[in-house]
Scaffold this active site. Structure first.
Site, PDB file in Angstrom:
ATOM      1  N   TYR A  55       0.837  -1.200   0.000  1.00  0.00           N
ATOM      2  CA  TYR A  55       0.000   0.000   0.000  1.00  0.00           C
ATOM      3  C   TYR A  55       0.875   1.253   0.000  1.00  0.00           C
ATOM      4  CZ  TYR A  55      -3.492  -3.439   1.478  1.00  0.00           C
ATOM      5  OH  TYR A  55      -4.297  -4.545   1.566  1.00  0.00           O
TER       6      TYR A  55
ATOM      7  N   HIS B 177       0.563 -11.959   1.050  1.00  0.00           N
ATOM      8  CA  HIS B 177      -0.334 -11.039   0.357  1.00  0.00           C
ATOM      9  C   HIS B 177      -0.596 -11.459  -1.089  1.00  0.00           C
ATOM     10  CE1 HIS B 177      -1.367  -6.469  -0.255  1.00  0.00           C
ATOM     11  NE2 HIS B 177      -2.387  -7.268  -0.498  1.00  0.00           N
TER      12      HIS B 177
END
Length: 313
Positions: free
Chosen positions: A56, A120
């Site tokens: 992110y 992830h």
């Protein structure tokens, strides 16, 4: 805020958790001061599990969290991040990178341990490596106290079945799969419970599909999906309810979903979501909306490698 146990971890998570992808300006340009204020607003409202990732903002979310959390007692919140995905196309789930990634995340956020660490978006890689190399190395860091609980995250349901068929996990994080429109995660709950795995849900709005705002350009919804969702939104509007409110309430109503992760860089949104969560859900309206959404029930798209995805309808 209501809290629920997370599998066999011993953790108690709030039904709404704060997703810090917004701090990385992952979806739009942000006001950094407002975004960081969201963290304190969320904590004040009882949303004290924070979910982030080095992906992110390519580290920006973790860095800003390190600033926003200064002075906040470490035992007053739970913190989760991820590893393995570092850009839209760059993935590295090697054992060496596991160590580097966790060490860097801890440094960015100025903490000495992670409550949860997830692999992830593993659907983008050969999942055999996740089982044979990545998770074993994460378990080593777990024994050292750097990570408390280990898990995986991603889009297809198949990834959870594959990994849990070969090794143990403490938790999983799924997104877009327990909403008014898609309840595939609920179908997987008995299997996850049998493995003692904690279940975390994210994205109750399905990337704005279940809101009154325009979909982002990258959204993969087909014309039928978009048209049907708009019908559902208009029906809610005719009843004086924002479909986003109903969507959020629905996603947290199921006790099998320990928490629902939502994120925003706007403190007003965070407050609004907490307000919605405290209101009773209109079950009759849920029934009416799901009837409208029936033509697209459990519609999903392909993400990552085709061989890692769920069978098509």
């Amino acid at each position: 805020m209501l809290r629920r146990p997370l599998g066999n971890t011993g953790l108690q998570l709030p039904v709404l958790s704060f997703g810090a992808s917004s701090l990385g300006a992952e979806f739009r340009n942000i006001d950094i001061n407002e975004a960081m204020r969201c963290v304190r607003v969320a904590l004040d409202l009882g949303m004290n599990f924070i979910d982030t990732s080095p992906f992110y903002g390519r580290g920006m979310s973790e860095v800003l969290l390190g600033v926003a959390l200064q002075g906040v007692p470490r035992d007053s919140y739970l913190l989760g991040t991820k590893l393995g995905r570092y850009s839209g196309t760059r993935f590295d789930f090697s054992a060496r990178r596991v160590i580097e990634s966790v060490e860097i995340s801890l440094e960015r956020m100025k903490v000495d341990h992670l409550d949860i660490c997830l692999c992830h978006d593993i659907e983008f890689v050969d999942m055999k490596q996740i089982v044979e190399e990545t998770i074993p190395q994460m378990r080593v860091l777990q024994k050292k106290g750097m990570i408390r609980h280990v898990g995986i995250s991603g889009y297809p349901m198949n990834i959870f079945k594959y990994v849990l068929g070969q090794t143990d996990l403490d938790v999983i994080l799924s997104y877009n799969h327990y909403t008014l429109q898609n309840t595939m995660l609920a179908d997987l709950v008995p299997f996850l419970k049998s493995k003692g795995v904690g279940v975390m849900n994210a994205a109750p709005f399905s990337a704005r599909l279940l809101t009154n705002t325009e979909l982002p350009k990258w959204h993969k919804a087909t014309p039928l999906v978009r048209e049907t969702a708009k019908k559902a939104a208009k029906h809610c509007e005719s009843k004086g309810v924002d479909i986003a409110q109903l969507a959020l309430q629905y996603s947290i109503a199921n006790a099998d979903m320990t928490t629902c992760v939502v994120g925003s860089a706007n403190p007003k949104n965070v407050q609004l979501w907490a307000d919605w969560a405290a209101k009773p859900i209109d079950l009759q309206l849920v029934k009416e909306v799901q009837e409208i959404l029936k033509p697209i029930h459990n519609w999903f798209y392909t993400e990552g490698r085709a061989d890692n995805n769920d069978p098509s309808h």
